[in-house]
Design an enzyme around this catalytic site. Structure first.
Site, PDB file in Angstrom:
ATOM      1  CD  GLU A 101      -2.844  -1.372   2.309  1.00 45.61           C
ATOM      2  OE1 GLU A 101      -2.440  -0.972   3.406  1.00 45.61           O
ATOM      3  OE2 GLU A 101      -3.944  -1.929   2.156  1.00 45.61           O
ATOM      4  CD  GLU A 156      -4.223  -6.132   1.860  1.00 49.66           C
ATOM      5  OE1 GLU A 156      -5.064  -5.465   2.485  1.00 49.66           O
ATOM      6  OE2 GLU A 156      -2.998  -6.013   2.039  1.00 49.66           O
TER       7      GLU A 156
END
Ligand SMILES: *[C@@H]1O[C@H](CO)[C@@H](O)[C@H](O)[C@H]1NC(C)=O
Length: 1000
Positions: free
Chosen positions: A199, A297
């Site tokens: 991320e 994810e």
């Protein structure tokens, strides 16, 4: 023929027939993986724009997230992997938590429960491919987002090219990189993908450039230098396209994550308008058209903060309906690398979590923290994943446009089609994705026998509220062409002697299936209309729990099930990565494996009730012997050739101790309040500057615990001064993260506490001092709960460096420098005492510093006590210990929990402020904050508990109020009794107590 418009790369084509736009299935995988000399690094894991290939075979990487560090019982890894594999998945993604492996800079250790090899071996055994995600930054709701506490001392911005930061990561990246490299598929291991960073998507405006290709390339090179040659995949926090192929510091395969329904477990039935992603497919085509569409994810549950509503509510918010609507939306985008976060959450044992969460990391995911598969969302996921296992056309299909008019008779519905050769998939949802309406519709299908509006034989299809369907047309079932099916396909399988197709629908729905068979007869159940057309046959029925089986030609059996019945069916592959000889079983709770040898079929599974088993397909032609969990079981063959057997469950005798009846021992764990106590061995807080570049000091010397190597658990400070008599008040600004608490004492006198609230990360407290005698020495004792270190999600915020401890203080009438501070956390700080449980498990209370939470502690010598329910009568910290035997029957999975009774609120509803830690055989398996909550029940896995031996249990009780506190009740509870074929669980042998040198 309807006009169908497809997006193909950036080119818009208008196709006049479905087939015009389709391309061949299969094809030669392209070797995209190149090193600087443009030679492929390996040719086992490859990809094209549609999907991955492993050894040339196209795969849908269907994966769930499972963190080994959240289940420190290596012999249970296989249990969880088998439960994931049984879903029809082939993958698992896992993070690695750096802070557990390099507790002291320069000392990397991945031994015992922190060793990764047992995780890799279990994955291999279960037939699971792995995506390794070592960070170094992982977020993951862990302390520091994975960063060890000593990174607070790094003089450089975290997650940037600053040399001190990069240097700090080198040892970890090299060490863990080499461990991963050895387990790559190219070396016979299970790892097929590796993700650098995590991320790496958001930054404060002062970070230039961002994203920084120099930094990202450094992280990638660390992995490559360690020998990683499988593809690197990214996990952008949103679909921003950063580091996609063609961009600077490109990874091999671009991926992003998504949590579209958010984390509002307080309102588990609220689906806000507009939360369903609709642009991801087109963004993918702009950002990374040559790589498989990858959601690295996707929401599988939710985290829950201190003071939250508990994970059962999260499992309702992110339930089976969420999976149906949101996951099927992802499939409509053609996702081919799909990782559900979390599939099994586990436990934030031993302070490994961040302050935004509590001990449980159940996450409301499909597999519960107790490793149970009882949530309906587990079963729903099984239906979905199994469909893709038998639908290879999905991976190569061209994606059509979402339309509210082309494919159905109802504009309340949105249909996104996908086409591969003649096969078509129709992903149907409500246009208002959160609609609760029941919408009737007809589906317009395009087939090789013409276009139809279905159902043709009467009635209509229905989309009931929060549901989504995948209808198919020209769908191949082992040579039988399914012209269309409005019922969803669970699985199909062509065996030598017969073909099985299993479809399902929701309760009372009308469905219709048409196929090109010549004869069709109902061989079980009642109700379906069967109509023979010129060259195909239609079956139309209303779904009920009454199973219907239609026989087509002489050897195809179509099972028409309701969804709830389908939940009980399992497709069990005999080979690790090959579905060619899978066995289809109707068997209830869980089937782990099926093995055919000669005329014997061996099934291994778990049963939570007496269960009738049906082997629908895959048994030997003339079954001679059926074993279930090793026991030979009588069976019979019915007229359809299905073998049935009954597994009878007798609930065993389970003797669990009544904790309130045990002999407990008590020890004062705050002896610092006694005048005889010496803190001579404590660390002097004498640093005149801090290493922390994030927050300047507001005290004469640093009182930041990480400046002195204390990064975890309870912190204690001692402030010595000689009184002038002018002192009236003590002001403290303390910071321990969300839900932290603070207690302050002067000598043995309790001054007061900050009891903590869910959201407060720090607190200002002013305490009245008693009258002090001029010229006399005094000592302040301050206890602070460190709830873990903050994450560092947005680069440049440096939130991970938010210090723990005393930020500021004042004694009225005195200079700050009049107070000389000492501090302690866990014994040894970064030279932590207990190597077996790692750097974070123990905090700084007296009992922990002495190691009294470990088995073998000399607790028999302590004073007798009725236990934590007796409590302590004044503010302070008590430590209660007991031991008991367990002798639980083998052959059962019997998850146990420690449950605190939460009823000690006083008449006004105010909860007494106290904090308890639960230690089970030395492992901190619970942190209970009575006045904040929500967690009261703490599951402890077999393996931490010894089910055939002595267990040492200790509870620390920190009372933050004048009147002390007591635990209202503490029980050991049985969460489930499941007969299992899993086999034994090895008890983890952590260090036992020995007298600690220099402990104070
Ligand atoms: C951090 O590095 C900068 C630049 O080299 C230097 O000026 C500063 O003094 C350093 N800070 C600490 C706490 O070492």
């Amino acid at each position: 023929m309807k006009l169908v418009i497809h997006l193909l790369g950036a080119v818009v084509l208008v196709c006049f027939a479905v087939q015009t736009c389709a391309r061949a299935i299969g094809g030669t995988p392209k070797l995209w993986i190149k090193d600087s000399t443009q030679k492929p690094l390996q040719d086992i894991v490859t990809w094209d724009e549609n999907s991955l290939f492993v050894r040339g075979e196209r795969i849908f990487f269907f994966s769930g997230e499972f963190h080994p560090f959240r289940l420190p019982v290596p012999s249970l890894y296989l249990d969880v992997f088998q439960k994931i594999k049984a879903l029809g998945f082939n993958g698992v993604s896992f993070y690695i938590h750096w802070a557990l492996l390099e507790g002291k800079p320069g000392e990397f250790s991945a031994e015992g429960v922190f060793s990764l090899e047992p995780f890799f071996e279990a994955a291999t055994k279960a037939g699971i491919y792995l995506l390794a995600r070592p960070g170094p930054y992982i977020n993951a709701e862990v302390s520091g987002g994975g960063f060890p506490g000593w990174l607070q001392r790094v003089n450089g911005t975290l997650r940037t090219r600053d040399p001190e930061y990069l240097h700090a990561t080198d040892l970890y990246a090299k060490s863990v990189g080499e461990i991963i490299a050895k387990a790559q598929i190219t070396n016979g291991g299970p790892i097929i993908l590796v993700q650098p960073e995590n991320e790496y998507t958001g930054a404060t405006s002062d970070i230039h450039p961002f994203p920084d290709p120099v930094y990202m390339q450094y992280v990638e090179d660390q992995l490559k230098d360690a020998g990683i040659i499988v593809p690197l995949i990214s996990n952008d926090a949103s679909a921003s396209g950063d580091n996609a192929p063609g961009q600077p510091a490109a990874v091999d395969i671009y991926g992003h994550d998504g949590y579209p329904l958010g984390f509002d477990c307080a309102n588990p039935y609220t689906w806000p308008d507009g939360d369903l992603p609709t642009t991801w497919r087109s963004l993918h085509l702009q950002q990374s058209p040559n790589t498989p569409y990858s959601i690295v994810e996707f929401q599988g549950g939710s985290f829950d903060p201190w003071g939250g509503l508990g994970f059962e509510q999260c499992s309702v918010l992110l339930n089976n309906e969420f999976e149906r609507v949101f996951y099927k939306n992802d499939y409509s985008f053609g996702v081919a690398i799909f990782n559900i976060y979390m599939i099994f959450g586990g436990t934030n044992w031993g302070n490994l979590g961040h302050p935004g969460g509590y001990t449980s990391y159940d996450y409301g995911s499909s597999i519960t923290e107790e490793r149970l598969v009882t949530r309906e969302k587990y079963s729903e996921l099984k239906l979905e994943a199994n469909f893709f296992k038998v639908s290879p056309a999905y991976l190569v299909a061209e994606r059509g446009y979402a339309s509210n008019s082309t494919w159905t008779s109802s504009t309340a519905l949105t249909v996104t089609p996908a086409f591969a050769n003649s096969t078509a998939f129709y992903f149907v949802r409500h246009a208002a994705y959160n609609s609760l309406e029941s919408t009737s519709y007809k589906l317009n299908v395009q087939t090789s026998r013409g276009n139809f509006s279905v159902p043709q034989l009467g009635g209509s299809l229905t989309l009931n509220g929060r549901d989504s369907k995948i209808h198919v047309s020209d769908y191949d079932v082992g040579g039988l062409n399914i012209l269309y099916s409005t019922a969803e396909v669970f699985t199909w399988k062509k065996y030598d002697s017969k073909t099985i197709l299993i479809v399902y629908g929701g309760p009372s729905e009308t469905h219709e299936i048409a196929f090109q068979g010549s004869t069709a007869t109902l061989v079980e159940g009642s109700g379906p209309k069967i109509s023979k057309k010129k060259d195909y046959t239609i079956v139309n029925w209303e779904v009920s729990s009454d199973r219907k089986i239609v026989k087509v030609n002489s050897d195809v059996f179509i099972y028409l099930l309701d969804r709830n019945s389908a939940y009980d069916y399992w497709v069990v592959d005999q080979a690790l990565h090959n579905a060619s000889n899978s066995v289809i079983v109707n068997a209830g709770y869980l089937v782990r494996s099926a093995t055919v040898k000669g005329n014997t079929l061996a099934l291994v599974g778990d049963f939570n009730a007496t269960t009738t088993i049906e082997v629908i397909g895959g048994a030997p032609k003339s079954l001679a012997k059926l074993t279930i969990n090793g026991h030979s079981t009588p069976f019979r063959k019915d007229k359809l050739g299905v073998y049935t057997a009954i597994v009878t469950i007798e609930k065993p005798n389970i003797n669990i101790p009544d904790l309130s009846k045990l002999k407990w021992k008590y020890l004062d764990s705050l002896p610092e309040l006694q005048s005889t106590y010496s803190d001579a061995s404590w660390t002097s807080a004498d640093l005149k500057t801090t290493y922390n570049t994030h927050r300047p000091l507001t005290t004469p010397t640093s009182l930041y615990s990480s400046d002195y190597g204390y990064h975890t658990g309870t912190l204690l400070y001692r402030g010595h001064f000689t009184a002038t008599g002018a002192e009236d008040t003590l002001f403290l600004w303390t910071q321990g993260g969300s839900a932290s608490g603070t207690s302050a004492f002067l000598n043995s006198t309790f001054l007061g506490s900050w009891a903590g609230t869910d959201v407060a990360t720090n607190a200002n407290s002013t305490f009245t001092l008693p009258n002090l005698v001029a010229g006399k020495p005094y000592v302040l004792t301050v206890v602070i709960d460190n709830m873990g270190l903050d994450e560092d999600w947005t680069v440049g915020t440096e939130l991970m460096k938010n210090p723990r401890g005393i930020l500021n203080y004042a004694v009225s009438g005195r200079e700050q420098s009049a107070i000389a501070w000492k501090l302690t956390g866990n014994l040894g700080g970064e030279d932590y005492a207990d190597r077996s449980r790692g750097p974070l498990n123990e905090g700084g209370t007296f009992a922990e510093r002495q190691g009294f939470h470990l088995p073998g502690a000399p607790f028999e010598a302590w004073e007798d006590s009725a236990g934590p329910t007796a409590g302590i009568a004044a503010a302070g910290i008590g430590f209660f210990a007991t031991a008991f035997e367990l002798d639980l029957p083998a052959g059962y999975d019997i998850p146990l929990s420690f449950a605190f009774t939460n009823s000690s609120d006083d008449a006004s509803g105010r909860a007494t402020a106290y904090r308890a830690q639960l230690f089970v055989n030395g492992w901190q398996y619970g942190k209970y904050v009575h006045n904040v909550g929500p967690q009261t029940r703490f599951p402890v896995p077999e393996g931490i508990l010894d089910y055939k031996g002595t267990n040492y249990v200790a509870v620390s009780l920190w009372a933050l109020e004048e009147g002390g506190a007591k635990v209202e009740g503490l029980e050991l509870v049985v969460d489930a009794v499941v007969e299992t074929g899993y086999g034994g669980v090895e008890t983890v042998k952590g260090d036992t107590w020995t007298k600690r040198k220099g402990a104070y």
